[in-house]
Design an enzyme around this catalytic site. Structure first.
Site, short mmCIF file in Angstrom:
data_model
loop_
_atom_site.label_atom_id
_atom_site.label_comp_id
_atom_site.label_asym_id
_atom_site.label_seq_id
_atom_site.Cartn_x
_atom_site.Cartn_y
_atom_site.Cartn_z
N ARG A 236 -8.26 -2.94 -39.83
CA ARG A 236 -7.22 -3.09 -38.81
C ARG A 236 -6.53 -4.44 -39.02
NH1 ARG A 236 -7.15 1.53 -37.98
NH2 ARG A 236 -7.56 2.66 -36.06
N HIS A 284 -0.26 1.43 -43.71
CA HIS A 284 -1.32 2.08 -42.92
C HIS A 284 -1.50 3.52 -43.41
CE1 HIS A 284 -3.65 1.91 -38.89
NE2 HIS A 284 -4.19 2.83 -39.69
P1 NDP Z 1 -18.06 2.99 -38.18
O1 NDP Z 1 -18.12 2.74 -36.73
O2 NDP Z 1 -18.79 4.16 -38.76
O3 NDP Z 1 -18.57 1.70 -38.98
C1 NDP Z 1 -18.23 0.41 -38.60
C2 NDP Z 1 -19.06 -0.57 -39.41
O4 NDP Z 1 -18.66 -1.90 -39.06
C3 NDP Z 1 -20.55 -0.46 -39.14
O5 NDP Z 1 -21.30 -0.67 -40.30
C4 NDP Z 1 -20.79 -1.60 -38.16
O6 NDP Z 1 -22.11 -2.14 -38.18
C5 NDP Z 1 -19.82 -2.64 -38.70
N1 NDP Z 1 -19.53 -3.63 -37.67
C6 NDP Z 1 -18.98 -3.45 -36.45
N2 NDP Z 1 -18.92 -4.62 -35.78
C7 NDP Z 1 -19.43 -5.55 -36.60
C8 NDP Z 1 -19.65 -6.93 -36.49
N3 NDP Z 1 -19.35 -7.61 -35.36
N4 NDP Z 1 -20.21 -7.58 -37.52
C9 NDP Z 1 -20.56 -6.93 -38.64
N5 NDP Z 1 -20.37 -5.60 -38.83
C10 NDP Z 1 -19.81 -4.92 -37.82
O7 NDP Z 1 -16.52 3.06 -38.56
P2 NDP Z 1 -15.83 3.81 -39.78
O8 NDP Z 1 -16.54 3.44 -41.02
O9 NDP Z 1 -15.67 5.25 -39.47
O10 NDP Z 1 -14.36 3.16 -39.74
C11 NDP Z 1 -14.20 1.76 -39.87
C12 NDP Z 1 -12.79 1.36 -39.48
O11 NDP Z 1 -11.86 1.75 -40.48
C13 NDP Z 1 -12.22 2.01 -38.21
O12 NDP Z 1 -12.72 1.38 -37.06
C14 NDP Z 1 -10.73 1.81 -38.39
O13 NDP Z 1 -10.33 0.60 -37.81
C15 NDP Z 1 -10.55 1.74 -39.91
N6 NDP Z 1 -9.80 2.89 -40.41
C16 NDP Z 1 -8.60 2.63 -41.06
C17 NDP Z 1 -7.87 3.67 -41.58
C18 NDP Z 1 -6.63 3.41 -42.34
O14 NDP Z 1 -5.91 4.37 -42.70
N7 NDP Z 1 -6.31 2.17 -42.67
C19 NDP Z 1 -8.31 5.07 -41.46
C20 NDP Z 1 -9.57 5.21 -40.80
C21 NDP Z 1 -10.28 4.14 -40.28
P3 NDP Z 1 -23.37 -1.22 -37.78
O15 NDP Z 1 -23.54 -0.24 -38.93
O16 NDP Z 1 -24.47 -2.19 -37.74
O17 NDP Z 1 -23.04 -0.56 -36.50
C1 OXD Z 2 -7.89 5.64 -38.08
C2 OXD Z 2 -6.62 5.27 -38.67
O1 OXD Z 2 -8.47 4.84 -37.34
O2 OXD Z 2 -5.90 6.17 -39.16
O3 OXD Z 2 -8.36 6.76 -38.33
O4 OXD Z 2 -6.28 4.09 -38.72
#
Ligand code: NDP
Ligand code: OXD
Length: 321
Positions: A236, A284
């Protein structure tokens, strides 16, 4: 013909995205669940589920019989943008299609930097033929993944398949085959020292906002085969301090960046990122939400919830993701 509203209506509340493709898919998959577009249905008691992308604030609070909110994205910061969010479960996207798209993007960008894509494109623009035999092996490069969730874990496995060394950082401890895993504040320093190319797949939460700043770049190793590290942010825009990224590129704390996400989207035409020689921009577009992949499992979850079964892929409201 009278509509069968026995199953309750769906509110489709989107800003920035056209509702047409979503309406069409919902009509195909759930003809028994009429769809209302906001703001018409803002207080309709027959609405049981809301399907949202950046819904307008205070809209959902007016729905007296809302059972759950379905985010059209994997990230849910856009849902939490509403200060009056009702206390119902929030379901986010976890989908093999979205995960595969993200891993393709990560592999593409990691390989592009590893195989000197930006340099060769610049050479082409100036008609320069400079072979440079200094290509490195993937095994010489460590890719550090910030966020080892649904997306980070799949990207890690695919990068390993390409021959890269992989490390990762998450909030909680993990054990992943062939991945050096670090966790929490204590693990951040050693993680940052471990990588050459950093891929950011973190959610935007109060804890992660602006995490990609000068102090973090300063802790990244500068002794690797690429010299200064490469940053790829597909998480993000709110994770990154954009002035710090530009300064870090200019000072040599970072050697190059790929940014798919920005503080302000669409990126302003005046942004210095557009023309910076060390910046690759995608709009994006790393992993799109596609109706034909996402609506069916969403409606299956609504049906299951109506039968009294548990929802899956729920957001932890306290953690914010
Ligand atoms: P998940 O919720 O499955 O994974 C998030 C990961 O981030 C987990 O490993 C979590 O740790 C870690 N995390 C969260 N907070 C912290 C912190 N404070 N410190 C360290 N690690 C942290 O999310 P997804 O993998 O499904 O998606 C990740 C992000 O990708 C989404 O939230 C979105 O913003 C972005 N995204 C972007 C897209 C794009 O087109 N650019 C498309 C889809 C998603 P833990 O495993 O310990 O919980
Ligand atoms: C998502 C994105 O969060 O598209 O899935 O950014």
């Amino acid at each position: 013909m009278t509509e069968n509203t026995e199953k309750g209506r769906i509110l489709l509340a989107l800003t920035g995205w056209s509702p047409d493709v979503w309406l069409e898919e919902l009509g195909k998959i759930a003809p028994e669940r009429p769809v209302t577009l906001e703001p018409d249905g803002a207080s309709d008691p027959s609405i049981h589920y809301a399907v949202v992308w950046k819904q307008r604030p205070a809209l959902l609070a007016k729905l007296p019989n809302l059972k759950a909110i379905f985010s059209l994205g994997a990230g849910v910061d856009h849902v939490f943008g509403d200060p009056d969010l009702p206390q119902v479960p929030i379901v986010r996207v976890v989908s093999p299609d979205l995960t595969t798209r993200m891993s393709e993007y990560v592999a593409w960008q990691v390989l592009d930097h590893h195989r000197m894509g930006p340099r060769y494109r610049a050479q082409q623009a100036s008609r320069i033929w400079d072979e440079d035999r200094g290509q490195r092996a993937a095994a010489d490069i460590t890719v550090g993944i910030m966020g080892l969730g649904e997306l980070g874990r799949d990207a890690a496995a695919k990068l390993r398949g390409l021959g890269f060394k992989v490390s990762g950082w998450a909030r909680t401890e993990k054990q992943l085959d062939g991945v050096a895993c670090y966790a929490g504040a204590d693990g951040l320093g050693p993680f940052l020292a471990s990588g050459d190319i950093f891929v950011v797949l973190l959610p935007l939460t109060p804890e992660t906002r602006n995490i990609l700043d000068r102090s973090l770049f300063a802790r990244m190793s500068k002794r690797g085969p690429l010299g200064a590290p490469v940053l790829i942010n597909a998480g993000r825009g709110g994770l990154q301090n954009e002035a710090d990224i530009l300064a870090a590129l200019n000072e040599g704390l970072l050697s190059a960046v790929t940014l798919d996400v920005f503080q302000q989207e669409p990126l302003s035409p005046d942004s210095p990122f557009w023309t910076h020689p060390k910046v690759t921009i995608t709009p994006h577009a790393a992993a799109a939400s596609v109706p034909s992949s996402l609506i069916k499992p969403m409606v299956q979850q609504m049906n299951a919830h109506d039968r009294g079964e548990k929802l899956i892929n729920l957001v932890d409201r306290k953690a914010g993701y």
